[in-house]
Write a protein that holds these residues in place. Structure first.
Motif, mmCIF file in Angstrom:
data_model
loop_
_atom_site.group_PDB
_atom_site.id
_atom_site.type_symbol
_atom_site.label_atom_id
_atom_site.label_comp_id
_atom_site.label_asym_id
_atom_site.label_seq_id
_atom_site.Cartn_x
_atom_site.Cartn_y
_atom_site.Cartn_z
ATOM 1 N N ALA A 24 -96.977 39.710 1.796
ATOM 2 C CA ALA A 24 -95.585 39.899 1.396
ATOM 3 C C ALA A 24 -94.758 38.723 1.911
ATOM 4 C CB ALA A 24 -95.040 41.216 1.943
ATOM 5 N N VAL A 25 -93.509 38.654 1.482
ATOM 6 C CA VAL A 25 -92.590 37.621 1.942
ATOM 7 C C VAL A 25 -91.581 38.272 2.890
ATOM 8 C CG1 VAL A 25 -90.842 35.955 1.218
ATOM 9 C CG2 VAL A 25 -92.908 36.275 -0.165
ATOM 10 N N TRP A 26 -91.358 37.633 4.028
ATOM 11 C CA TRP A 26 -90.480 38.160 5.061
ATOM 12 C C TRP A 26 -89.281 37.232 5.239
ATOM 13 C CZ3 TRP A 26 -91.662 42.523 8.331
ATOM 14 C CH2 TRP A 26 -92.869 43.153 8.005
ATOM 15 N N THR A 31 -94.471 40.890 -3.700
ATOM 16 C CA THR A 31 -94.411 40.027 -4.882
ATOM 17 C C THR A 31 -94.003 40.813 -6.129
ATOM 18 O OG1 THR A 31 -96.796 40.333 -5.177
ATOM 19 C CG2 THR A 31 -96.070 38.355 -3.991
ATOM 20 N N ALA A 32 -94.040 42.156 -6.030
ATOM 21 C CA ALA A 32 -93.571 43.003 -7.126
ATOM 22 C C ALA A 32 -92.086 43.313 -7.001
ATOM 23 C CB ALA A 32 -94.374 44.306 -7.160
ATOM 24 N N GLY A 33 -91.446 42.826 -5.917
ATOM 25 C CA GLY A 33 -90.008 42.998 -5.750
ATOM 26 C C GLY A 33 -89.576 44.233 -4.998
ATOM 27 N N ASP A 51 -98.062 34.196 -4.056
ATOM 28 C CA ASP A 51 -98.323 34.227 -5.500
ATOM 29 C C ASP A 51 -98.224 32.844 -6.133
ATOM 30 O OD1 ASP A 51 -95.646 33.888 -5.047
ATOM 31 O OD2 ASP A 51 -94.982 35.496 -6.381
ATOM 32 N N ASP A 52 -98.201 31.803 -5.321
ATOM 33 C CA ASP A 52 -98.072 30.412 -5.778
ATOM 34 C C ASP A 52 -96.684 30.080 -6.322
ATOM 35 O OD1 ASP A 52 -100.641 29.764 -5.025
ATOM 36 O OD2 ASP A 52 -101.503 30.173 -6.986
#
Length: 362
Positions: free
Chosen positions: A95-97, A111-113, A344-345
């Motif tokens: 995930a992004v933090w 990445t799915a929001g 996710d690039d």
């Protein structure tokens, strides 16, 4: 809190376009803005909120800035308001933090929001930047709380107070030695914290250097920017510090990262993106808009350097040979602050003024 130097360096705004509240302490980046304002080429910069929209600039003669292809940009609204996101990084959980400076929280988005956020125990700690540690947790700075925080991927937070009062910890990175290395803006020091919480501080040789961001270099040392003295610093894991003066006049280095070419790449608030070798050879690439305020920088999956232009409201990339591409963000005056390569690039960046995360597909 958010930075920024936009056509000014304003206080960050909520989605409504007005500052959520007055900060508890003066923002140190105001000093950066005021230094820029002293230069004739930046006399129009206003160091207050709100900034005016920046005009689009034509390509500067002798500098290639072209659209190779237009990236796709999707903006995600952060549930917290005000959030004023600052730092952003990819976590070990895919995930992004990100740090919610005014929200006093650490945020997570898949990445799915899908968003989750975690309240920091210290009130008004104003988290700045964060990084993934060697221990599988995320580590972050608490600028006003004067602490280094650790958060597990399940949301458990531990805090470690700094020995130096009012040090204003800001940039942080995982070191090659398995420790976390961080910046003390007001303390004028580089700090190291082990994953068990032991802190060591290293005073910088130059007084008032205003260190800002830090990264692990290609040579096994840590490299950092010194914004107010126009230098790039290097510190070994043993604590030996070397400073390299940027040769151009008026340089204000901000973000820094290691490029795919084995050089250090950094943004210069004085309207440039630049690289330097580990032996101190500099190459500078001026941007068409000298007041664009390039800030955060990272390496993308395409092996280009990606950065945000805070005042120009752009996300941009530069190849290692110097070709620059700029793309306007969908939300006007969004205050792009920091950027990271996602799992996710795509490129993920914080939009400080409007409480959003932007996802850029190159």
């Amino acid at each position: 809190m958010a930075l920024v130097l936009a056509a000014s360096i304003p206080l960050p705004a909520s989605a409504s376009g007005t500052p959520p509240h007055q900060p508890s302490l003066p923002r140190p980046w105001v000093k950066i803005c005021l230094k820029l304002k002293q230069m004739p080429q930046h006399r129009r910069i206003r160091c207050h909120f709100p900034p005016a929209p920046r005009p689009r600039f034509a390509t500067e003669a002798g500098r290639t800035a072209q659209i190779l292809r237009t990236p796709t940009i999707n903006e995600l609204s952060i549930p917290t308001s005000p959030s004023t996101p600052i730092g952003i990084t990819t976590g070990p959980d895919g995930a992004v933090w990100f740090a919610e400076n005014y929200g006093n929280r650490i945020g997570r988005v898949t990445t799915a929001g899908v968003f989750t956020s975690y309240a920091i125990p210290t009130t008004d700690s104003q988290p700045g930047h964060l990084t993934a540690g060697s221990d599988g947790a995320l580590w972050f700075t608490e600028a006003v709380g004067n602490k280094i925080g650790r958060i597990t991927t399940s949301g458990t937070i531990t805090e470690y107070a700094l020995p130096t009062a009012n040090a204003y910890p800001w940039g942080i990175t995982a070191g090659p030695d398995g420790n976390l290395w961080f910046i003390e803006v007001e303390g004028n020091k580089i700090g190291r914290i082990t994953t068990s919480g032991t802190i060591t501080e290293y005073p910088l040789p130059t007084a008032g250097s205003y260190p800002w961001r830090i990264t692990t270099g290609p040579d096994g040392a840590l490299w950092f920017t010194e914004a107010l003295v126009g230098s790039i610093g290097r510190i070994t894991t043993g604590g030996t510090i070397t400073e390299f003066a940027i040769p151009s006049s008026g340089a204000i280095p901000i973000g820094i990262t290691t490029g795919p070419d084995g050089n250090l790449w950094y943004t210069d608030a004085n309207g440039k993106v630049s690289s330097m070798t580990t032996t101190g050879t500099f190459t500078e690439y001026p941007l068409a808009d000298p007041d664009s305020c390039p800030w955060g920088i990272t390496v993308g999956s395409d092996n280009n350097l990606w950065f945000v232009e805070q005042c120009a409201n752009n996300v941009a990339s530069i190849t290692t040979s110097g070709t620059i591409t700029e793309t306007a963000l969908p939300t006007v005056i969004s205050g792009p602050f920091d950027i990271t390569a996602g799992p996710d690039d795509n490129l993920w960046l914080t939009e400080d003024y409007v409480d959003k995360i932007a996802v850029v597909t190159p």
